[in-house]
Design a protein around this motif. Structure first.
Motif, PDB file in Angstrom:
ATOM      1  N   ASP A  75       0.780  -1.383  -0.105  1.00  0.00           N
ATOM      2  CA  ASP A  75      -0.239  -0.171   0.006  1.00  0.00           C
ATOM      3  C   ASP A  75       0.809   1.172  -0.155  1.00  0.00           C
ATOM      4  O   ASP A  75       2.032   1.135  -0.040  1.00  0.00           O
ATOM      5  CB  ASP A  75      -1.006  -0.175   1.230  1.00  0.00           C
ATOM      6  N   GLU A  76       0.246   2.510   0.122  1.00  0.00           N
ATOM      7  CA  GLU A  76       1.127   3.569   0.112  1.00  0.00           C
ATOM      8  C   GLU A  76       2.022   3.817   1.200  1.00  0.00           C
ATOM      9  O   GLU A  76       3.048   4.647   1.106  1.00  0.00           O
ATOM     10  CB  GLU A  76      -0.172   4.804   0.147  1.00  0.00           C
ATOM     11  N   HIS A  81       1.004  -6.392   2.134  1.00  0.00           N
ATOM     12  CA  HIS A  81      -0.391  -7.052   2.692  1.00  0.00           C
ATOM     13  C   HIS A  81      -0.238  -8.460   2.294  1.00  0.00           C
ATOM     14  O   HIS A  81      -0.909  -9.256   2.859  1.00  0.00           O
ATOM     15  CB  HIS A  81      -1.375  -6.195   2.220  1.00  0.00           C
TER      16      HIS A  81
END
Length: 261
Positions: A75-76, A81
């Motif tokens: 993610d950012e 994940h």
């Protein structure tokens, strides 16, 4: 290259000894220095980039964004994940596997061989090995902090100090500052052994002096220099201390200082 790789392997073993035996609750501790990560995210992150290093040294991808980033489902915040399904013990075993493959690959590499990394920014195998050492130490600081431990610093910290000096033009650039390579600057740091590590012009009115530990913590953006015992003299030295950043990416903020000076 051999000396740097030996340092990397030794640092890996040190961090492994800290992680081995942690409870699942400890693996889920939050990392204040790297929000919103958990302790396990830091180790997954390290393991993933060790895995990515091997794939890129084998030239299986054009760079980190050529499929590897999507594979990890980052993610950012660079949390991978895809690996959050692991238990803490599984994460540790995965890291052991990937770092062993990476270390073995480094042993076969020409130190000058170019390795694709960030888009448009290849680096030598030697530089990549140094960067892996730096990133491991930076995230070990997060782990030590989360566990309430003193940050462990050895003579191997010279690899981080080297990057803090070499990356000055980059650090200025990502903060929108001009870098004058002719501007005199002096960096003098004392290693745990008492040996002095220094770069620059000793006669410069702009200087940073103190412990290697303090400067390394600042250069990986985990402490503000005002909250250390570093002696920072001159406007250029203060500017350098405010923007120093060993790792790639955008400019990360320093922690808010508790002792403004």
């Amino acid at each position: 290259m051999k000396a740097i790789l030996n340092d990397l392997i030794a640092e890996q073993s040190l961090v492994d000894s800290v992680l081995d035996g942690l409870t699942e609750e400890q693996w889920k501790l939050p990392l204040d220095g790297c929000k919103p990560w958990l302790l396990q995210d830091a180790v997954n992150h390290i393991a993933f980039f060790d895995y990515a290093a091997v794939r890129l040294m084998n030239h299986e991808f054009a760079d980190l964004l050529d499929g590897l980033d999507a594979e990890a489902q980052q993610d950012e915040y660079y949390i991978p994940h895809a690996y959050r399904r692991f238990t803490g013990k599984e994460t540790l075993e995965w890291w052991r596997t990937e770092r062993t493959k990476m270390d073995a690959k480094f042993m076969t590499m020409d130190p000058k061989e170019r390795v694709p990394w960030a888009p448009g920014l290849p680096m030598s195998a030697k530089s990549l090995c140094t960067a892996r050492m730096m990133e491991l130490w930076a995230h070990s600081v997060d782990i030590y902090d989360a566990l309430g431990m003193d940050v462990i610093v050895t003579e191997r910290i010279k690899n981080v100090l080297f990057l803090s000096w070499q990356s000055r033009p980059f650090a200025y650039s990502i903060n929108g500052l001009s870098f004058d390579k002719e501007a005199p600057m002096y960096l003098e740091l004392t290693l745990p052994s008492g040996e002095v590590w220094a770069k620059g012009d000793p006669a410069s009115p702009n200087y940073i002096k103190g412990s290697a530990k303090d400067w390394a913590l600042v250069s990986v953006r985990r402490r503000h220099w005002m909250d250390t015992d570093l002696e920072v003299a001159g406007d250029e030295a203060r500017r350098y201390a405010n923007v120093v950043q060993c790792y790639a990416g955008g400019a990360d903020p320093l922690p808010e200082p508790k002792n403004v000076r």
